[in-house]
Enzyme design. Structure first.
Site: not given
Ligand code: URA
Ligand code: CA
Length: 434
Positions: A82, A161, A168, A183, A187
């Protein structure tokens, strides 16, 4: 349990229990706690931070909020990569076929997304016929057979999320290390990887602008991964200028092909070798990082990495002849040079702005429904530290419009020259394993 008590507890800097964090995430996802209470809680987290245990709990609560991809039917240790995102980051296109050629199973779930250029799927779709609309069964079968497949993102991955991120965004709580780290990791974990290699970008073109912030984010994610039983490591890499030369969809596919042949830009090649070595090592396909690196170099030089890319394209319906004839990729109508206005050394290439210029050309989506022009983009001809003579081309603009004054102006504002010699930036700043 009452939400107001949990807000107060976090406000006062106490640690929430696993049950309390599960309660917040579940009740927010199913709509039984309102936005205003969760907003207050997020702001408390922003100021009070979270302990390592709370971060792991929050991550797993978000993982449990939706589908989890079950990759157990795929043989071997599945390693996912990632990147926290940059401009012209072509690494995924290179790393998939490269590490698959080394025997690492690559079961990639990818998205389109907003941004300067398209996501990995958009880039791959510049290959005629290529598609990611395959069933989960086909996906698993392809990875077992070819070691690599890409599928579109499942609609119901980490809905908690999605909801929290949106909240947020409007409550000034995006920029919080525990919230960002959980977050991102939620994923990756929901997507089923056994091991995760993170590329945390740092510099002007990155989400985290300073090395200190990037390091903190990297450590937070590595700790979460290892605390929930997924072997995780991170490298911190430079994003003070775009990676490689190409920024654009078809242009990046061409750049990936060059790199798989061992003829790519130096920075992109090196980053792929570093990330790829960690992936191969984590998957148990080499006994050391150095062995892994040598293996990857061999696969670039003997054509096996490129053959893997062809196989992967064909398996998903694409025309693999583009690999040997890249001119079959979508081509822009105009190629316009950007001549340097004076002699000097390239001192800065502000990645964000170059990305914006690419988006204006049509390479990326400004809104969810915009159409991408796969052919357009920018090829940098000079990188930081190189010398330039007046009139020499700094970049080539691939456009389908003839009038691109705004794009040229933006690029002149992004590529800054100095009268003094400038050292090229360090590419790999740090490696973080725990
Ligand atoms: N990318 C994400 O997937 N989540 C965040 O909180 C910030 C950047
Ligand atoms: Ca690139």
């Amino acid at each position: 349990m009452r939400m107001v008590d949990l807000i107060q507890k976090k406000r006062d800097g106490e640690q929430l229990t696993t049950e309390e964090i599960n309660f917040i995430v579940e009740s927010y996802t199913d709509g039984t706690i309102p936005d205003y209470q969760v907003s207050a809680w997020l702001m408390a987290v922003y100021f009070q931070d979270m302990t390592e245990k709370e971060r792991a709990d929050l991550t797993m609560a978000m993982v449990s909020s939706g589908d989890q991809i079950d990759l157990r039917a795929i043989e071997g240790i599945k390693v996912d990569k990632h990147s926290t995102g940059g401009v012209g980051d072509t690494t995924t296109l290179v790393l998939g076929p490269l590490v698959a050629a080394a025997g690492v199973p690559v079961a990639k779930m990818s998205g389109r997304g907003l941004g300067h250029t398209g996501g990995t799927i958009d880039k791959l779709e510049s290959i005629a016929g290529f598609h990611v609309e395959i069933s989960n069964e086909q996906f698993i079968e392809l990875v077992n057979k070819n070691k690599i497949a890409v599928i579109g993102q499942s609609g119901n991955l980490t809905p908690a999320d999605k909801k929290l991120y949106a909240l947020r965004d409007v409550t000034a709580t995006v920029n919080s290390i525990p919230l960002i780290a959980s977050s991102i990791m939620s994923k990756k974990i929901a997507a089923g990887a056994d091991a995760i290699v993170l590329d945390v970008k740092t510099g002007a073109g990155a989400f985290m602008k300073t090395l200190e912030d990037s390091r903190e984010l990297a450590k937070a994610m590595v700790n979460i991964g290892n605390n929930v039983g997924r072997k995780t490591m991170a490298i911190i890499s430079d994003m003070s200028q775009p990676l490689g030369f190409a920024i654009g969809n078809a242009l990046e596919v061409k750049e990936a092909i060059d790199t798989l042949k061992g003829e790519g830009p130096e920075d992109l090649t090196e980053l792929c070798l570093v990330l790829g070595s960690h992936m191969v090592y984590a998957s148990g396909k080499a006994d050391s990082l150095e062995d892994a690196r040598q293996l990857l170099i061999k696969l670039m030089n003997n054509g096996e990495a490129l053959d893997k890319f062809k196989l992967f394209i064909e398996a998903q319906g694409g025309d693999s002849s583009v690999v040997d004839q890249p001119e079959r990729l979508p081509q822009a109508k105009y190629k316009i040079e950007l001549p340097a206005k004076e002699d000097g050394w390239v001192a800065e290439i502000i990645a964000d702005h170059v990305g914006t210029a690419a988006m204006w050309l049509g390479a990326g989506r400004a809104t969810k429904d915009s159409q991408i022009d796969l052919a357009v983009g920018i090829m940098l001809n000079k990188k930081i530290g190189e010398s330039v003579k007046a009139g020499e081309s700094l970049a080539t603009i691939y456009s389908n419009q003839e009038e691109i004054e705004q794009v040229k102006e933006e690029l002149y504002r992004s590529i800054l020259l100095s009268q003094e010699q400038v050292a090229p930036p360090i590419l790999i700043h740090e490696e973080i394993t725990e």
